[in-house]
Design a protein around this motif. Structure first.
Motif, PDB file in Angstrom:
ATOM      1  N   ILE A  30       0.837  -1.212   0.000  1.00  0.00           N
ATOM      2  CA  ILE A  30       0.000   0.000   0.000  1.00  0.00           C
ATOM      3  C   ILE A  30       0.867   1.256   0.000  1.00  0.00           C
ATOM      4  N   VAL A  31       1.888   1.269   0.835  1.00  0.00           N
ATOM      5  CA  VAL A  31       2.775   2.440   0.903  1.00  0.00           C
ATOM      6  C   VAL A  31       3.509   2.639  -0.420  1.00  0.00           C
ATOM      7  N   PHE A  32       4.039   1.569  -0.974  1.00  0.00           N
ATOM      8  CA  PHE A  32       4.769   1.681  -2.241  1.00  0.00           C
ATOM      9  C   PHE A  32       3.858   2.199  -3.347  1.00  0.00           C
ATOM     10  N   ARG A  33       2.649   1.650  -3.424  1.00  0.00           N
ATOM     11  CA  ARG A  33       1.717   2.057  -4.481  1.00  0.00           C
ATOM     12  C   ARG A  33       1.280   3.509  -4.296  1.00  0.00           C
ATOM     13  N   THR A  34       0.991   3.881  -3.059  1.00  0.00           N
ATOM     14  CA  THR A  34       0.531   5.243  -2.776  1.00  0.00           C
ATOM     15  C   THR A  34       1.607   6.286  -3.061  1.00  0.00           C
ATOM     16  N   MET A  35       2.842   5.961  -2.734  1.00  0.00           N
ATOM     17  CA  MET A  35       3.942   6.914  -2.877  1.00  0.00           C
ATOM     18  C   MET A  35       4.679   6.784  -4.208  1.00  0.00           C
ATOM     19  N   GLY A  36       4.201   5.896  -5.088  1.00  0.00           N
ATOM     20  CA  GLY A  36       4.835   5.743  -6.391  1.00  0.00           C
ATOM     21  C   GLY A  36       6.227   5.150  -6.306  1.00  0.00           C
TER      22      GLY A  36
END
Length: 230
Positions: free
Chosen positions: A206-212
């Motif tokens: 989730i963090v990786f996807r949200t922050m690109g």
């Protein structure tokens, strides 16, 4: 040696009419039929007519015979399914069962163990529960969705607002017991996240996807994080 419960992969029946031999191949999920012309003089390339067709049929048989995941609706009881899963990842099994389930399945696990399960005329949800149990996970139904988790998995619990992404990742590193976290200098920005006992794998995704961001996982020892390349 005990005889096999399955018919042989292929066999030839006596000559039928003038067209040649009729071949039939039986497998667990479908039957193939093909016609091989009578023996003739070899043509160009040294092959007799029909040899190519026979080889193609055998390839189809072999491909189907070694399938390790098969789920299909039972003809006699349409509300049930026939399931055959042999050492397939839990995620693959859940995805295949999802076609027959009334709700969407959410997989929140940090491990993806292999499962083996076989049943006939079983309800789709019962099959899902069985597969989840074999994987050592638990399943609950909330808001018309199936939630699948590993109770013993490490989880993330953070409540941050406009926090530096590097600080967020380091906090998650400690909670998930990631031995080494390598963050690229280009990784910058602030994020807002509220996680309460979210499995590490899902939280990081989730963090990786949200922050690109993009990552490379080398097991539980090294995780490298960088900006996503377009």
């Amino acid at each position: 040696m005990a005889s096999s419960p399955h018919p042989p992969l292929g066999y030839l029946l006596p000559a039928c009419g003038e067209k040649g031999y009729v071949g039939a191949a039986a497998t667990d999920s479908r039957d193939f039929k093909f016609v091989v012309p009578r023996p003739a003089e070899r043509g160009e390339g040294g092959r007799r007519p029909g040899e190519g067709l026979f080889a193609i049929a055998l390839i189809l048989i072999a491909t189907n015979a070694f399938a390790t995941l098969s789920i299909k609706r039972n003809i006699d009881k349409p509300k049930t399914i026939d399931v055959s899963i042999a050492d397939e990842p839990l995620s693959s099994a859940v995805k295949a069962l999802g076609v027959y389930l009334p709700h969407r399945a959410q997989l929140l696990v940090s491990r993806d163990p292999g499962v083996t399960y076989s049943a006939r005329q079983v309800a789709p949800e019962a099959a899902l529960r069985a597969v989840v149990g074999l994987a050592g996970a638990t399943m609950t139904i909330q808001k018309d969705q199936y939630w699948i988790r590993h109770d013993r998995d490490a989880t993330v619990g953070i409540d941050v607002k406009d926090e530096d992404i590097r600080a967020i990742l380091k906090t998650m590193q400690k909670q998930c017991d990631v031995k080494n976290l390598v963050i690229d200098p280009d990784v910058q920005g602030k994020g807002t996240f509220l996680f309460d006992k979210v499995p590490c794998r899902s939280a990081f995704d989730i963090v990786f996807r949200t922050m690109g961001l993009a990552s490379q996982d080398y097991g539980n020892s090294v995780v490298t994080v960088g900006t996503r390349r377009h």
